[in-house]
Design a protein around this motif. Structure first.
Motif, PDB file in Angstrom:
ATOM      1  N   ASP A  18       8.276   5.839  -2.243  1.00  0.00           N
ATOM      2  CA  ASP A  18       6.856   5.494  -2.257  1.00  0.00           C
ATOM      3  C   ASP A  18       5.958   6.655  -1.831  1.00  0.00           C
ATOM      4  O   ASP A  18       4.747   6.478  -1.705  1.00  0.00           O
ATOM      5  CB  ASP A  18       6.597   4.302  -1.339  1.00  0.00           C
ATOM      6  N   SER A  19       6.518   7.821  -1.615  1.00  0.00           N
ATOM      7  CA  SER A  19       5.717   8.966  -1.177  1.00  0.00           C
ATOM      8  C   SER A  19       4.701   9.350  -2.248  1.00  0.00           C
ATOM      9  O   SER A  19       5.040   9.438  -3.432  1.00  0.00           O
ATOM     10  CB  SER A  19       6.613  10.172  -0.886  1.00  0.00           C
ATOM     11  N   PRO A  20       3.456   9.593  -1.844  1.00  0.00           N
ATOM     12  CA  PRO A  20       2.429   9.992  -2.822  1.00  0.00           C
ATOM     13  C   PRO A  20       2.717  11.332  -3.494  1.00  0.00           C
ATOM     14  O   PRO A  20       2.150  11.630  -4.544  1.00  0.00           O
ATOM     15  CB  PRO A  20       1.144  10.055  -1.992  1.00  0.00           C
ATOM     16  N   VAL A  21       3.623  12.127  -2.940  1.00  0.00           N
ATOM     17  CA  VAL A  21       3.919  13.436  -3.523  1.00  0.00           C
ATOM     18  C   VAL A  21       4.469  13.296  -4.942  1.00  0.00           C
ATOM     19  O   VAL A  21       4.206  14.138  -5.803  1.00  0.00           O
ATOM     20  CB  VAL A  21       4.867  14.247  -2.611  1.00  0.00           C
ATOM     21  N   HIS A  22       5.201  12.228  -5.228  1.00  0.00           N
ATOM     22  CA  HIS A  22       5.790  12.042  -6.557  1.00  0.00           C
ATOM     23  C   HIS A  22       4.727  11.912  -7.648  1.00  0.00           C
ATOM     24  O   HIS A  22       4.928  12.365  -8.773  1.00  0.00           O
ATOM     25  CB  HIS A  22       6.715  10.824  -6.579  1.00  0.00           C
ATOM     26  N   ALA A  23       3.591  11.315  -7.311  1.00  0.00           N
ATOM     27  CA  ALA A  23       2.517  11.122  -8.293  1.00  0.00           C
ATOM     28  C   ALA A  23       1.812  12.431  -8.644  1.00  0.00           C
ATOM     29  O   ALA A  23       1.094  12.503  -9.646  1.00  0.00           O
ATOM     30  CB  ALA A  23       1.504  10.110  -7.768  1.00  0.00           C
ATOM     31  N   LEU A  24       2.023  13.467  -7.857  1.00  0.00           N
ATOM     32  CA  LEU A  24       1.383  14.758  -8.106  1.00  0.00           C
ATOM     33  C   LEU A  24       2.177  15.620  -9.078  1.00  0.00           C
ATOM     34  O   LEU A  24       1.690  16.643  -9.555  1.00  0.00           O
ATOM     35  CB  LEU A  24       1.189  15.514  -6.788  1.00  0.00           C
ATOM     36  N   ILE A  25       3.411  15.215  -9.353  1.00  0.00           N
ATOM     37  CA  ILE A  25       4.330  15.986 -10.198  1.00  0.00           C
ATOM     38  C   ILE A  25       4.360  15.406 -11.603  1.00  0.00           C
ATOM     39  O   ILE A  25       4.489  14.196 -11.776  1.00  0.00           O
ATOM     40  CB  ILE A  25       5.746  15.957  -9.589  1.00  0.00           C
ATOM     41  N   GLU A  32       5.158  15.132   4.624  1.00  0.00           N
ATOM     42  CA  GLU A  32       6.103  14.043   4.841  1.00  0.00           C
ATOM     43  C   GLU A  32       7.515  14.449   4.405  1.00  0.00           C
ATOM     44  O   GLU A  32       8.494  14.187   5.102  1.00  0.00           O
ATOM     45  CB  GLU A  32       5.646  12.806   4.058  1.00  0.00           C
ATOM     46  N   VAL A  33       7.611  15.124   3.265  1.00  0.00           N
ATOM     47  CA  VAL A  33       8.911  15.570   2.767  1.00  0.00           C
ATOM     48  C   VAL A  33       9.492  16.634   3.701  1.00  0.00           C
ATOM     49  O   VAL A  33      10.680  16.591   4.032  1.00  0.00           O
ATOM     50  CB  VAL A  33       8.797  16.103   1.323  1.00  0.00           C
ATOM     51  N   ASP A  34       8.661  17.568   4.149  1.00  0.00           N
ATOM     52  CA  ASP A  34       9.137  18.601   5.072  1.00  0.00           C
ATOM     53  C   ASP A  34       9.702  17.986   6.353  1.00  0.00           C
ATOM     54  O   ASP A  34      10.763  18.396   6.830  1.00  0.00           O
ATOM     55  CB  ASP A  34       8.013  19.578   5.415  1.00  0.00           C
ATOM     56  N   PHE A  72      -0.804  19.922  -3.253  1.00  0.00           N
ATOM     57  CA  PHE A  72       0.616  19.609  -3.329  1.00  0.00           C
ATOM     58  C   PHE A  72       1.334  19.982  -2.032  1.00  0.00           C
ATOM     59  O   PHE A  72       2.121  19.193  -1.502  1.00  0.00           O
ATOM     60  CB  PHE A  72       1.262  20.320  -4.520  1.00  0.00           C
ATOM     61  N   VAL A  73       1.049  21.156  -1.510  1.00  0.00           N
ATOM     62  CA  VAL A  73       1.682  21.587  -0.258  1.00  0.00           C
ATOM     63  C   VAL A  73       1.309  20.625   0.867  1.00  0.00           C
ATOM     64  O   VAL A  73       2.168  20.210   1.653  1.00  0.00           O
ATOM     65  CB  VAL A  73       1.296  23.041   0.082  1.00  0.00           C
ATOM     66  N   GLU A  74       0.061  20.241   0.945  1.00  0.00           N
ATOM     67  CA  GLU A  74      -0.380  19.299   1.975  1.00  0.00           C
ATOM     68  C   GLU A  74       0.355  17.963   1.847  1.00  0.00           C
ATOM     69  O   GLU A  74       0.784  17.386   2.848  1.00  0.00           O
ATOM     70  CB  GLU A  74      -1.895  19.076   1.868  1.00  0.00           C
ATOM     71  N   MET A 101      19.284  14.677  -1.938  1.00  0.00           N
ATOM     72  CA  MET A 101      18.464  14.355  -3.100  1.00  0.00           C
ATOM     73  C   MET A 101      18.505  12.857  -3.382  1.00  0.00           C
ATOM     74  O   MET A 101      17.479  12.232  -3.622  1.00  0.00           O
ATOM     75  CB  MET A 101      18.935  15.142  -4.321  1.00  0.00           C
ATOM     76  N   HIS A 102      19.679  12.265  -3.305  1.00  0.00           N
ATOM     77  CA  HIS A 102      19.796  10.825  -3.556  1.00  0.00           C
ATOM     78  C   HIS A 102      19.087  10.015  -2.469  1.00  0.00           C
ATOM     79  O   HIS A 102      18.409   9.027  -2.773  1.00  0.00           O
ATOM     80  CB  HIS A 102      21.267  10.413  -3.667  1.00  0.00           C
ATOM     81  N   ARG A 103      19.207  10.454  -1.211  1.00  0.00           N
ATOM     82  CA  ARG A 103      18.501   9.756  -0.126  1.00  0.00           C
ATOM     83  C   ARG A 103      16.997   9.890  -0.281  1.00  0.00           C
ATOM     84  O   ARG A 103      16.259   8.935  -0.053  1.00  0.00           O
ATOM     85  CB  ARG A 103      18.944  10.297   1.239  1.00  0.00           C
ATOM     86  N   LEU A 104      16.533  11.064  -0.668  1.00  0.00           N
ATOM     87  CA  LEU A 104      15.095  11.282  -0.840  1.00  0.00           C
ATOM     88  C   LEU A 104      14.524  10.300  -1.860  1.00  0.00           C
ATOM     89  O   LEU A 104      13.479   9.695  -1.634  1.00  0.00           O
ATOM     90  CB  LEU A 104      14.799  12.716  -1.274  1.00  0.00           C
ATOM     91  N   MET A 105      15.212  10.124  -2.966  1.00  0.00           N
ATOM     92  CA  MET A 105      14.714   9.229  -4.014  1.00  0.00           C
ATOM     93  C   MET A 105      14.670   7.783  -3.528  1.00  0.00           C
ATOM     94  O   MET A 105      13.847   7.007  -3.995  1.00  0.00           O
ATOM     95  CB  MET A 105      15.558   9.362  -5.281  1.00  0.00           C
TER      96      MET A 105
END
Length: 105
Positions: free
Chosen positions: A78-85, A29-31, A23-25, A69-73
């Motif tokens: 399409d960021s793969p990080v969302h599928a990990l949550i 992209e988010v960081d 997850f951290v890895e 938060m709204h911009r991130l969404m």
């Protein structure tokens, strides 16, 4: 009156089979995106013993946190990080900081 700093706290569980290290890895992209956001100050991600993740961000003010938060969404939809949550476990809170106590290092 000027707005105060704000803290954003997101808690959730990862989907089965995803490690904290994975997850951290995936958050690189988010960081990188966060460093470009107006008002962003810092981020900490922690794993509680019960496997709950706490993602804590510090912002210049509540408006900056909510706007990001709204911009991130939108921008990282399409960021793969969302599928990990495990999306059903997500809680999200933003609040102005009402008390601050710092120490010098």
């Amino acid at each position: 009156m000027a707005e105060s700093e704000a803290i954003e706290i997101v808690t959730f569980r990862l989907v089965r089979g995803v490690s904290f290290a994975d997850f951290v890895e995936a958050n690189r992209e988010v960081d990188a995106w966060l460093t470009l956001q107006p008002g962003f100050r810092s981020r900490r991600i922690a794993k509680e013993h019960g496997a709950c993740i706490a993602d804590v961000l510090l912002w210049d003010d509540e408006a900056a946190a909510r706007a990001a938060m709204h911009r991130l969404m939108d921008e990282l939809a399409d960021s793969p990080v969302h599928a990990l949550i495990d999306q059903a476990t997500v809680t999200w809170t933003v609040a102005p900081i009402g008390h601050k106590h710092d120490i010098d290092n």
